[in-house]
Design an enzyme around this catalytic site. Structure first.
Site, short mmCIF file in Angstrom:
data_model
loop_
_atom_site.label_atom_id
_atom_site.label_comp_id
_atom_site.label_asym_id
_atom_site.label_seq_id
_atom_site.Cartn_x
_atom_site.Cartn_y
_atom_site.Cartn_z
N HIS A 1 25.80 -35.11 -33.65
CA HIS A 1 26.74 -33.66 -34.08
C HIS A 1 26.04 -32.10 -34.08
CE1 HIS A 1 27.16 -31.20 -37.83
NE2 HIS A 1 26.54 -31.56 -38.52
N THR B 1 25.96 -20.38 -37.79
CA THR B 1 25.94 -21.48 -38.01
C THR B 1 27.18 -21.69 -38.72
OG1 THR B 1 24.80 -22.20 -39.48
CG2 THR B 1 24.02 -22.40 -37.86
N SER C 1 17.57 -29.14 -44.52
CA SER C 1 18.19 -30.60 -43.89
C SER C 1 18.12 -30.23 -42.33
CB SER C 1 19.62 -29.57 -43.70
OG SER C 1 19.85 -27.82 -43.06
N GLU D 1 34.91 -31.33 -45.71
CA GLU D 1 34.60 -31.59 -46.56
C GLU D 1 34.57 -30.21 -47.32
OE1 GLU D 1 31.01 -31.09 -43.91
OE2 GLU D 1 30.14 -30.28 -46.27
N SER E 1 25.03 -34.67 -44.46
CA SER E 1 23.66 -33.72 -45.28
C SER E 1 24.70 -35.03 -46.62
CB SER E 1 24.42 -32.53 -45.62
OG SER E 1 23.15 -31.88 -43.75
N CYS F 1 29.57 -33.37 -43.22
CA CYS F 1 29.87 -33.70 -41.63
C CYS F 1 29.94 -35.12 -40.85
CB CYS F 1 29.02 -33.65 -40.67
SG CYS F 1 28.52 -31.34 -40.99
P1 HMG Z 1 16.68 -19.52 -39.39
O1 HMG Z 1 15.99 -19.61 -40.28
O2 HMG Z 1 17.83 -17.82 -39.96
O3 HMG Z 1 16.42 -19.35 -38.16
O4 HMG Z 1 17.73 -20.23 -39.18
P2 HMG Z 1 15.09 -19.34 -37.49
O5 HMG Z 1 14.16 -18.70 -37.57
O6 HMG Z 1 14.40 -20.95 -37.59
O7 HMG Z 1 15.18 -19.20 -35.76
C1 HMG Z 1 16.24 -19.72 -35.77
C2 HMG Z 1 15.79 -20.58 -33.81
O8 HMG Z 1 16.10 -19.41 -33.36
C3 HMG Z 1 13.68 -20.74 -33.79
O9 HMG Z 1 14.21 -21.10 -32.76
C4 HMG Z 1 13.77 -19.36 -33.29
O10 HMG Z 1 11.99 -19.76 -32.33
C5 HMG Z 1 14.64 -19.40 -33.08
P3 HMG Z 1 13.47 -22.90 -33.09
O11 HMG Z 1 11.89 -22.97 -33.45
O12 HMG Z 1 13.72 -24.33 -34.17
O13 HMG Z 1 13.25 -23.82 -31.69
N1 HMG Z 1 14.22 -17.57 -32.58
C6 HMG Z 1 14.51 -16.88 -31.07
N2 HMG Z 1 14.88 -17.18 -29.90
C7 HMG Z 1 15.27 -17.04 -28.93
N3 HMG Z 1 14.65 -15.40 -29.22
C8 HMG Z 1 15.22 -14.77 -30.50
C9 HMG Z 1 14.70 -15.56 -32.08
N4 HMG Z 1 14.49 -15.39 -32.67
C10 HMG Z 1 14.24 -16.57 -33.75
N5 HMG Z 1 14.48 -13.54 -30.87
C11 HMG Z 1 18.73 -22.68 -39.66
C12 HMG Z 1 18.33 -21.25 -39.17
C13 HMG Z 1 19.75 -23.45 -38.74
C14 HMG Z 1 18.41 -22.95 -40.95
C15 HMG Z 1 20.08 -21.92 -40.38
O14 HMG Z 1 21.01 -21.41 -40.18
C16 HMG Z 1 20.68 -22.39 -41.58
O15 HMG Z 1 20.80 -22.72 -42.31
N6 HMG Z 1 21.84 -23.27 -41.05
C17 HMG Z 1 23.04 -24.39 -42.22
C18 HMG Z 1 22.19 -25.57 -42.28
C19 HMG Z 1 22.13 -26.45 -40.66
O16 HMG Z 1 23.18 -25.69 -40.46
N7 HMG Z 1 21.42 -27.18 -40.65
C20 HMG Z 1 21.48 -28.39 -39.78
C21 HMG Z 1 21.11 -29.54 -40.42
S1 HMG Z 1 22.28 -29.67 -41.13
C22 HMG Z 1 23.50 -30.53 -40.65
O17 HMG Z 1 23.87 -30.64 -39.43
C23 HMG Z 1 25.01 -31.12 -41.57
C24 HMG Z 1 25.68 -30.12 -41.74
O18 HMG Z 1 26.65 -29.47 -40.32
C25 HMG Z 1 26.30 -30.15 -43.52
C26 HMG Z 1 27.02 -31.55 -43.49
O19 HMG Z 1 26.65 -32.30 -43.40
O20 HMG Z 1 28.19 -31.18 -44.10
C27 HMG Z 1 25.00 -28.51 -41.79
#
Ligand code: HMG
Length: 389
Positions: free
Chosen positions: A233, A152, A201, A79, A310, A111
């Protein structure tokens, strides 16, 4: 007759950023990235590496081992395409010296592309078992600096030779898939960085896992316990644990204790924790990691896979590891590649991020950085110029 992966090799750039360094710059507790998201490092491609060189670098060991005869299909899943018209597969076809009697095309569905290409290749080989297919999947995951997606990011490529009577993994014919037209992550043609609704996502990834699993379970009659390990994935490794919890609930089985869950999931996450998301290559990078790092021999054992792209398409599938597979892995090469990478400072990371491949239409020459056997030497007359190192 079995059809599947005869050889599989993975390649990642020779540079990385430690996520603790990024956390410090962003004023975030490092545990959020290392524990909450489950990532240690992210691979950063230098200016002279792109998806073509990453994929060709992954493929060369496979071809050196198996030769080029009989390869009638080369599919390249990505992609992070470098051209709107010409398939990245054709650049690799030239670099790798593949025969002219080889169909070449690029495959795209975020992906999921790598899995789509693998399935199409397996179908061709099933119809013509004396032929082989080479599947390449390569991506550079980029989000805006300072965005929640930034930790990420990552990069990597996987090369899989698909044959009859494979030496590494025989694919099971039964799969389960699910598609929906949604906007959780996308990259318009005028952007180098993806747009993403991160929480949505993640929700859709975990939601679509269930119908994909249920369709697979119905088609195969298998239960979770029939799979020695699972490879998901992995946009970030924590999602494997969230997925497994969901799967156990959907399958109506109690989740094993922490130690047993780690035994099932951890081997597939070892490389991803250090490379980050490699998009279309990700689930099969997980397979490499699993084969290289499983605590006990896997001969004859069944593995389960979940692929999510996605947009979105989700698929659950499986395969049986072939007796003697260990003699056909590239474990030492994979480990040496990861151990000899160069750590970047934050400033170097930002400089490389901002440089990219210039979009100004001009001629450029790229200095040689560390990397695999092929590099992007520059751009001239709007054409990328690749060369062996
Ligand atoms: P965010 O909003 O900054 O993070 O982004 P958060 O606030 O949700 O925190 C993440 C985790 O860290 C949470 O755990 C927190 O509690 C924990 P959870 O509640 O989820 O179990 N946390 C801590 N843990 C320990 N000590 C601390 C602490 N503070 C917080 N001090 C998000 C997270 C993944 C949304 C962001 O990184 C993002 O937008 N990433 C890109 C999109 C993505 O990866 N999506 C995944 C599914 S879609 C997919 O897989 C397709 C893709 O690969 C693309 C394709 O298909 O081509 C992306």
């Amino acid at each position: 007759m079995n059809i599947g992966i005869d050889l599989i090799s993975f390649h990642t750039p020779a540079y990385y950023l430690d996520l603790r360094v990024l956390a410090e710059r962003r004023g975030v507790d490092p545990d959020k990235f290392v524990i909450g998201v489950g990532q240690e490092q992210m691979a950063i491609p230098p200016p002279d590496q792109d998806i073509v060189t990453l994929a060709a670098n992954a493929a060369l060991p496979v071809l050196e081992e198996a030769g080029r005869d009989g390869i009638e299909l080369l599919l390249f899943a990505t992609e992070s395409g470098i051209d709107q018209s010409k398939a990245a597969a054709l650049f690799c076809h030239g670099l790798l010296g593949l025969p002219p009697t080889c169909r070449c095309a690029e495959v795209k569905e975020a992906c999921y592309g790598g899995t789509a290409a693998l399935r199409m290749a397996a179908a061709m080989v099933a119809a013509r078992p004396h032929t082989k297919a080479l599947v390449l999947a390569a991506d550079v995951a980029r989000y805006d600096l300072g965005s929640s997606g930034e930790p990420t990011q990552g990069a990597g490529a996987v090369a899989m030779l698909v044959t009859a009577n494979p030496r590494v993994l025989a694919l099971d014919p039964e799969t389960g898939f699910h598609a929906e037209d949604i906007m959780d992550f996308w990259r318009p043609n005028y952007r180098a960085e993806a747009f993403v609704d991160g929480k949505y996502s993640t929700k859709m990834y975990l939601t679509t896992l269930i119908p994909a699993w249920q369709a697979y379970a119905a088609a195969s009659g298998r239960t979770l316990a029939d799979h020695a390990h699972l490879a998901f994935h992995m946009p970030f490794t924590k999602i494997a644990w969230k997925s497994y919890t969901r799967l156990c609930r959907a399958a109506g089985v109690p989740e094993p204790d922490e130690e047993e869950t780690a035994r099932i999931l951890r081997p597939a996450t070892v490389y991803n924790r250090r490379t980050g998301n490699s998009y279309s290559a990700c689930v099969h990078e997980g397979l490499c990691s699993l084969l290289d790092n499983a605590p006990a021999p896997l001969d004859g054992r069944r593995l389960g896979f979940f692929s999510y792209g996605s947009g979105c398409v989700a698929e659950f599938y499986s395969g049986v590891v072939q007796p003697g597979y260990r003699g056909h892995l590239f474990t030492d090469r994979h480990r040496a590649m990861l151990e000899t990478r160069t750590e970047l400072t934050y400033r170097q990371y930002e400089d490389i991020f901002n440089y990219g491949v210039p979009q100004d239409g001009g001629d450029h020459v790229f200095a040689p950085y560390r990397g695999g056997p092929f590099r992007l030497a520059g751009v001239k007359d709007h054409k990328r110029r690749y060369e062996p190192r």
